[in-house]
Scaffold this motif. Structure first.
Motif, PDB file in Angstrom:
ATOM      1  N   LEU A 155     150.590  23.860  -7.905  1.00 13.51           N
ATOM      2  CA  LEU A 155     149.126  23.014  -8.013  1.00 13.51           C
ATOM      3  C   LEU A 155     149.108  22.390  -7.264  1.00 13.51           C
ATOM      4  CD1 LEU A 155     151.818  20.195 -10.201  1.00 13.51           C
ATOM      5  CD2 LEU A 155     150.715  22.019 -11.461  1.00 13.51           C
ATOM      6  N   ILE A 156     147.806  21.652  -7.819  1.00 16.86           N
ATOM      7  CA  ILE A 156     146.850  21.248  -6.960  1.00 16.86           C
ATOM      8  C   ILE A 156     147.061  19.258  -6.697  1.00 16.86           C
ATOM      9  CG2 ILE A 156     145.514  22.761  -5.199  1.00 16.86           C
ATOM     10  CD1 ILE A 156     143.181  21.465  -7.288  1.00 16.86           C
ATOM     11  N   GLU A 157     147.031  18.530  -6.078  1.00 14.58           N
ATOM     12  CA  GLU A 157     147.102  17.426  -6.780  1.00 14.58           C
ATOM     13  C   GLU A 157     145.734  16.831  -6.580  1.00 14.58           C
ATOM     14  OE1 GLU A 157     149.759  12.819  -7.302  1.00 14.58           O
ATOM     15  OE2 GLU A 157     150.554  14.575  -6.722  1.00 14.58           O
ATOM     16  N   ILE A 158     145.062  16.406  -7.240  1.00 18.40           N
ATOM     17  CA  ILE A 158     143.927  15.704  -6.743  1.00 18.40           C
ATOM     18  C   ILE A 158     143.679  13.596  -7.094  1.00 18.40           C
ATOM     19  CG2 ILE A 158     141.385  15.476  -7.449  1.00 18.40           C
ATOM     20  CD1 ILE A 158     141.552  18.376  -8.579  1.00 18.40           C
ATOM     21  N   VAL A 159     143.683  13.131  -6.303  1.00 17.20           N
ATOM     22  CA  VAL A 159     143.805  11.737  -7.156  1.00 17.20           C
ATOM     23  C   VAL A 159     142.924  11.205  -6.211  1.00 17.20           C
ATOM     24  CG1 VAL A 159     145.184   9.746  -5.321  1.00 17.20           C
ATOM     25  CG2 VAL A 159     146.087  12.124  -5.332  1.00 17.20           C
ATOM     26  N   THR A 160     142.459  10.178  -7.298  1.00 17.87           N
ATOM     27  CA  THR A 160     140.847   9.459  -7.125  1.00 17.87           C
ATOM     28  C   THR A 160     140.924   8.122  -6.530  1.00 17.87           C
ATOM     29  OG1 THR A 160     141.133   7.911  -9.805  1.00 17.87           O
ATOM     30  CG2 THR A 160     140.392  10.804  -9.572  1.00 17.87           C
ATOM     31  N   GLU A 161     139.546   6.967  -6.132  1.00 17.13           N
ATOM     32  CA  GLU A 161     140.183   5.962  -5.706  1.00 17.13           C
ATOM     33  C   GLU A 161     139.929   5.695  -7.196  1.00 17.13           C
ATOM     34  OE1 GLU A 161     139.699   4.491  -2.394  1.00 17.13           O
ATOM     35  OE2 GLU A 161     141.303   5.764  -2.167  1.00 17.13           O
ATOM     36  N   PRO A 162     140.080   4.198  -7.449  1.00 17.88           N
ATOM     37  CA  PRO A 162     140.539   3.185  -8.260  1.00 17.88           C
ATOM     38  C   PRO A 162     139.033   2.811  -8.753  1.00 17.88           C
ATOM     39  CG  PRO A 162     141.368   1.713  -7.211  1.00 17.88           C
ATOM     40  CD  PRO A 162     141.149   3.189  -6.131  1.00 17.88           C
ATOM     41  N   ASP A 163     137.792   3.893  -8.798  1.00 15.41           N
ATOM     42  CA  ASP A 163     136.622   3.373  -9.375  1.00 15.41           C
ATOM     43  C   ASP A 163     136.502   3.930 -10.543  1.00 15.41           C
ATOM     44  OD1 ASP A 163     136.416   3.392  -6.454  1.00 15.41           O
ATOM     45  OD2 ASP A 163     135.336   5.897  -6.172  1.00 15.41           O
ATOM     46  N   LEU A 164     136.894   3.771 -11.873  1.00 14.94           N
ATOM     47  CA  LEU A 164     136.664   4.259 -13.057  1.00 14.94           C
ATOM     48  C   LEU A 164     136.581   3.149 -13.454  1.00 14.94           C
ATOM     49  CD1 LEU A 164     138.769   7.530 -13.289  1.00 14.94           C
ATOM     50  CD2 LEU A 164     136.361   7.655 -13.719  1.00 14.94           C
ATOM     51  N   ARG A 165     136.325   2.554 -14.480  1.00 16.04           N
ATOM     52  CA  ARG A 165     136.356   1.341 -15.136  1.00 16.04           C
ATOM     53  C   ARG A 165     136.299   1.203 -17.150  1.00 16.04           C
ATOM     54  NH1 ARG A 165     137.367   0.346 -11.363  1.00 16.04           N
ATOM     55  NH2 ARG A 165     136.303  -0.829  -9.581  1.00 16.04           N
ATOM     56  N   SER A 166     136.371   1.976 -17.316  1.00 18.48           N
ATOM     57  CA  SER A 166     136.943   2.388 -18.791  1.00 18.48           C
ATOM     58  C   SER A 166     137.682   3.631 -18.802  1.00 18.48           C
ATOM     59  CB  SER A 166     135.794   2.462 -19.352  1.00 18.48           C
ATOM     60  OG  SER A 166     134.694   3.502 -18.963  1.00 18.48           O
ATOM     61  N   PRO A 167     138.610   3.790 -20.532  1.00 16.42           N
ATOM     62  CA  PRO A 167     138.707   4.705 -20.520  1.00 16.42           C
ATOM     63  C   PRO A 167     137.483   5.764 -21.006  1.00 16.42           C
ATOM     64  CG  PRO A 167     139.478   2.692 -22.023  1.00 16.42           C
ATOM     65  CD  PRO A 167     139.139   2.378 -21.488  1.00 16.42           C
ATOM     66  N   LYS A 168     136.561   5.946 -21.043  1.00 18.49           N
ATOM     67  CA  LYS A 168     135.619   6.087 -21.676  1.00 18.49           C
ATOM     68  C   LYS A 168     135.013   7.525 -20.254  1.00 18.49           C
ATOM     69  CE  LYS A 168     131.100   6.877 -23.807  1.00 18.49           C
ATOM     70  NZ  LYS A 168     130.164   5.541 -24.250  1.00 18.49           N
ATOM     71  N   GLU A 169     134.791   6.559 -18.898  1.00 22.76           N
ATOM     72  CA  GLU A 169     134.628   7.208 -18.097  1.00 22.76           C
ATOM     73  C   GLU A 169     136.037   7.916 -17.417  1.00 22.76           C
ATOM     74  OE1 GLU A 169     131.537   3.834 -15.642  1.00 22.76           O
ATOM     75  OE2 GLU A 169     133.998   4.170 -15.318  1.00 22.76           O
TER      76      GLU A 169
END
Length: 474
Positions: A155-169
């Motif tokens: 596996l690779i795990e890709i971790v994002t910063e908390p930059d998303l602001r909606s379920p749609k994004e």
């Protein structure tokens, strides 16, 4: 309580499409086989076994890191993540913690308010645990079985910063990421469990909740939407949002409490003593990236002259982009319209992938439309007949055969003129209304002529010809 800003970060687990597991030679092609038949002492972690790193998995991970504009570490290392769960046969998971393979990348998406950069915190390599098979739902099952065929899949795990602001994004980000991974040819999106998501979500200033193991793109949007509503209702009632891990029950569209949220020190990470550090500096320069979605989108616009909207849709998946290019040569604009606006709609309705549509038959259909041999309405009917045959497991007819069998050829000019004369003679009141300046009467008369032509007249030509004949009779 005032409506707080939504904060969302994602942890995406992607199964790399290697032929063997991450630390042993067991085959990764297990999905049609009996449980626990793709295992060995190494992937089961039996006494005396030693892990051996799969170089191809590392190369795939580096490819992803490079495509996502990450900084690749000159040396990274594996750690043991210690926790107890029935599907974790070793009692620990080999992963990367202090020194991940890559850090600080980005991916551009169409956000809620225009183009938006989503930061990538880290990409690291780890092994997949086994699979728990619940007899019933996760929260109500009578018992659970465990299949270790999946244990050790890279596996690779890709971790994002908390930059998303909606379920749609969040869903847009996952779709863009999936497309990028497909273009890189490092994973197979059609394999069960190939992409799984953990989502961290909170209202700004309140506790963060993690929703684990969401297994579909639509599921991410549904789980986050439910969780936003659940947290918002708690806060409105003056209650506390607990910091916890929750599980998404897709069949019911709800999240259920699983356990309190662990902290990093609960896992007692330490460097794996059986695996030396990875030094990849000499490998990175040799990794060549293919044309990625954004680059292909720009090329489609410049090479084929299609609209940005069509180009964005048609590059949303590798197979779709390749399908479009295979049918686009004769008339790129017509092919873009019919692929993006008509074909995708019919495929989505049937829950089909683009593979369901034979490219040769679609090209033949486009030729009939281009040559005005059939109307758009007839072309859609033919498209549906072909896809319904595929759904039933039959060999579909060629478009021209369907046209001949059903009499779908476009009505000739002389036939249209005859039909117009008949309608004018039959609908005298509507004709008088038209001459009196009542324009809805024209639409009524067009509809009557189309009826006589069984929908096989070109609406634009019919409208012009009908007006011309009516005006001469004024």
């Amino acid at each position: 309580m005032e409506e707080g800003e939504i904060i969302i970060g994602l942890e995406i687990h992607c199964q790399l499409n290697t032929k063997s597991k991450l630390f042993c030679g067991c085959s990764t092609d297990f999905r049609d086989n009996e449980p626990n038949t793709h295992t060995c002492p190494d992937c089961l972690g039996l006494p005396g076994s030693m892990p051996r790193l799969n170089k191809q998995a590392v190369m795939y991970a580096l490819k992803v890191a490079k495509a996502l504009n990450c900084t690749i570490r000159e040396d990274s290392e594996f750690s043991r993540k210690n926790y107890f769960y029935p599907d974790l046969n070793k009692g620990f998971q080999i992963t990367q913690h202090d020194k991940p393979l890559a850090e600080w990348g980005k991916l551009l998406i169409d956000g809620d308010n225009g183009e938006k950069e989503i930061r990538i915190t880290r990409i690291h390599i780890e092994e997949d645990p086994g699979r728990s098979v619940h007899m019933g739902t996760t929260d109500r099952g009578k018992y659970t079985l465990v299949d270790y065929n999946r244990a050790g899949i890279p596996l690779i795990e890709i971790v994002t910063e908390p930059d998303l602001r909606s379920p749609k994004e969040a869903r847009k980000f996952l779709n863009k990421l999936r497309a990028t991974l497909e273009y890189l040819n490092v994973f197979d999106s059609e394999k069960e469990g190939s992409l799984r998501v953990d989502a961290n979500i909170s209202h700004r200033g309140f506790a963060r909740v993690e929703v684990k193991n969401i297994s579909s793109y639509k599921g991410v949007e549904k789980a986050l939407t439910f969780e936003i509503t659940r947290q918002r209702n708690l806060l409105r009632r003056g209650q506390t949002v607990a910091r916890e891990t929750r599980h998404f029950v897709e069949a019911r569209g709800v999240t259920t409490s699983s356990r309190s949220k662990e902290e990093e020190n609960d896992y007692r990470y330490f460097p794996d003593p059986d695996l030396p550090p990875i030094r990849v500096a000499s490998w990175v320069d040799g990794i060549l990236l293919p044309e990625l979605p954004d680059a292909r989108r720009e090329r489609f616009i410049s090479q084929y002259g299609i609209s940005p909207e069509h180009s964005k849709t048609l590059t949303g998946g590798l197979k779709l982009a390749e399908f479009y290019e295979s049918v686009a040569m004769e008339d790129p604009g017509l092919a873009a319209t019919w692929t993006a606006d008509y074909l995708l709609g019919e495929l989505n309705y049937r829950d089909f992938s683009i593979d369901a549509m034979p490219a040769e038959l679609f090209k033949e259909l486009l030729t009939l439309v281009k040559n005005s041999a059939i109307t758009d309405k007839s072309a859609v009917e033919i498209l549906r007949i072909i896809l319904d045959a595929v759904k039933e497991g039959k060999n579909p007819e060629r478009p021209q055969e369907i046209v001949t069998r059903l009499g779908l050829a476009k009505t000739s000019g002389d036939q249209i003129t005859i039909a117009i004369q008949e309608v004018i003679a039959e609908q005298k009141a509507a004709v008088e209304d038209y001459h009196a300046g009542k324009m809805p009467a024209l639409n009524f008369l067009v509809g009557q002529v189309m009826k006589k032509c069984r929908g096989r007249a070109d609406p634009g030509n019919l409208n012009s010809l009908l007006k011309e004949i009516l005006d001469k009779k004024a």
